[in-house]
Design an enzyme around this catalytic site. Sequence first.
Site, PDB file in Angstrom:
ATOM      1  N   GLN A  74      -2.871  57.285  -4.523  1.00 22.59           N
ATOM      2  CA  GLN A  74      -3.554  58.451  -5.100  1.00 22.59           C
ATOM      3  C   GLN A  74      -3.105  58.678  -6.551  1.00 22.59           C
ATOM      4  O   GLN A  74      -2.938  59.815  -6.996  1.00 22.59           O
ATOM      5  CB  GLN A  74      -3.284  59.697  -4.253  1.00 22.59           C
ATOM      6  CG  GLN A  74      -4.123  59.772  -2.995  1.00 22.59           C
ATOM      7  CD  GLN A  74      -5.618  59.972  -3.287  1.00 22.59           C
ATOM      8  OE1 GLN A  74      -6.019  60.435  -4.346  1.00 22.59           O
ATOM      9  NE2 GLN A  74      -6.455  59.613  -2.323  1.00 22.59           N
ATOM     10  N   SER A  75      -2.910  57.601  -7.296  1.00 19.67           N
ATOM     11  CA  SER A  75      -2.432  57.713  -8.680  1.00 19.67           C
ATOM     12  C   SER A  75      -3.460  58.393  -9.594  1.00 19.67           C
ATOM     13  O   SER A  75      -4.599  57.930  -9.710  1.00 19.67           O
ATOM     14  CB  SER A  75      -2.128  56.315  -9.213  1.00 19.67           C
ATOM     15  OG  SER A  75      -1.998  56.342 -10.622  1.00 19.67           O
ATOM     16  N   ASN A  76      -3.043  59.473 -10.252  1.00 15.44           N
ATOM     17  CA  ASN A  76      -3.899  60.103 -11.269  1.00 15.44           C
ATOM     18  C   ASN A  76      -4.074  59.181 -12.465  1.00 15.44           C
ATOM     19  O   ASN A  76      -5.130  59.149 -13.096  1.00 15.44           O
ATOM     20  CB  ASN A  76      -3.274  61.412 -11.739  1.00 15.44           C
ATOM     21  CG  ASN A  76      -3.172  62.442 -10.640  1.00 15.44           C
ATOM     22  OD1 ASN A  76      -4.154  62.740  -9.973  1.00 15.44           O
ATOM     23  ND2 ASN A  76      -1.978  62.985 -10.435  1.00 15.44           N
TER      24      ASN A  76
END
Length: 337
Positions: A74-76
Site C-alpha cells: 500500500q505504498s503511497n
Amino acid sequence: MTLALPPRVRLVHAPTPLERHDALDEIVGARVWVKRDDMTAGAEAGNKLRKLELLAAAARERGATTLVTCGALQSNHARATALVAARLSMKSVLLLRVADPEAAAPPSTGNLLLDRLVGADIRPISPEAYGERVALLEAVRREIDEAGERAYVIPEGGSNGLGALGYVAAMGEVREQLDVGLGGGSSYDVVVHACGSGGTAAGVALGAAHFSVARAVRPVVVCDDAAYFTRVIERIAAEARGHAPELGPPVAIHCDEAARGPRYGAMSEDQLALLVRVARATGLVLDPVYTGKAMAGLVAAVARGDIARDARVLFLHTGGLPGLLAETAALEGVLAP
Ligand SMILES: *Cc1c(COP(=O)(O)O)cnc(C)c1O
C-alpha cells in the site's frame, strides 16, 4: 532568500494551505499550524509529489520511458510514481512487498487500486527479497534497457538527495506564507511530520535552516528506530547539499521513535482513538501508517514536555488517504459513535 535548485516538473498545486484548527490546539496542547501537503494534488497527492517534481525532471532529462520504484503493497510513493508516470506518458514498474508473492493477487484496494487503474507493471516481492531492493531495482533497470526502453530508477520513498530538495522548496513556500501573514508569526519552533524513508526530514531540516522557517524538526518515525533514521537523514541531507551547494547545515533533527505503534502499518488502540478524535473534532483525516502516528507523536511530545506547551508547531500533513481507505477491517471496531 532565493535558492537555485535543479530543474523540476511542475506537479504540485502550490502553495498548499496552511491551516489553523482551534480544536486541534486543544487536543495537542500547543499552537499548531497544519501544512496541508495531503493537498499537493488530486489522486497523486501527498509528500511524494514534491520529491517527484525533481526526480521526474531528471528522468525526462535522461530520456526515460519507464519509472521504476519499490515500496510496501500500500505504498503511497509507488502510487504517486505510477500516477506521475501516466501523467508524463511514461510506463511504471513497481516492486511491491507482500507476505507471500506466490499467494493469490491481493485485492485492489486503496493505493493498489490506483496503481492498477493506471496500468502499472506490479511485481510482488517477498520481505526477504525486499531486503535486496537496491539490487532488484538495478536488475529491472537492465531488463528494461535491454528491451530497448529506458528506465529511471527512483529509490524507496523517493528519498535521495535530489528528491529531498522538494522539501527544501516546500520550506521556501512556507517562508512566503509566513511573510504575507498566513503563518501567524515569523517562524515556528518545530516542524513535526511522519518519517518512513528520511527524504522529507532531510529536505525539511535543510529548508527550515535556509529559509529560517523553524529552529528544529521532529521526524516521528513509523519503523526502524531513531538512531537508524538519524544516520539516514544525515546521509540524504549531505547528498542534497551536493545538488544545491548554497544550502548550509540543517536545523537540529530530533528523531522521535515513541509513536511507532505495534509495527509498520499498524496502530495501537490509543493511536486509533486519536485518529478518530481528530477527524471528529477538526475534519482532518489522518492515516494509520504515517500521519496518525505523527499526530500521536506530537501529542505525546507535548505531554512529556519535549515540546513546550506554548510552542508554535508546524505539523506537516503528508497525505496517505488511499492507505486509510484500504484499512476498513482495522477501523471498523473504532467507528462506533
Ligand atoms: C512516505 C510518507 C511519509 C514519510 O516520508 P519519507 O520522506 O519517506 O520519510 C509520510 N507520510 C506519508 C503519508 C507518506 O506517504
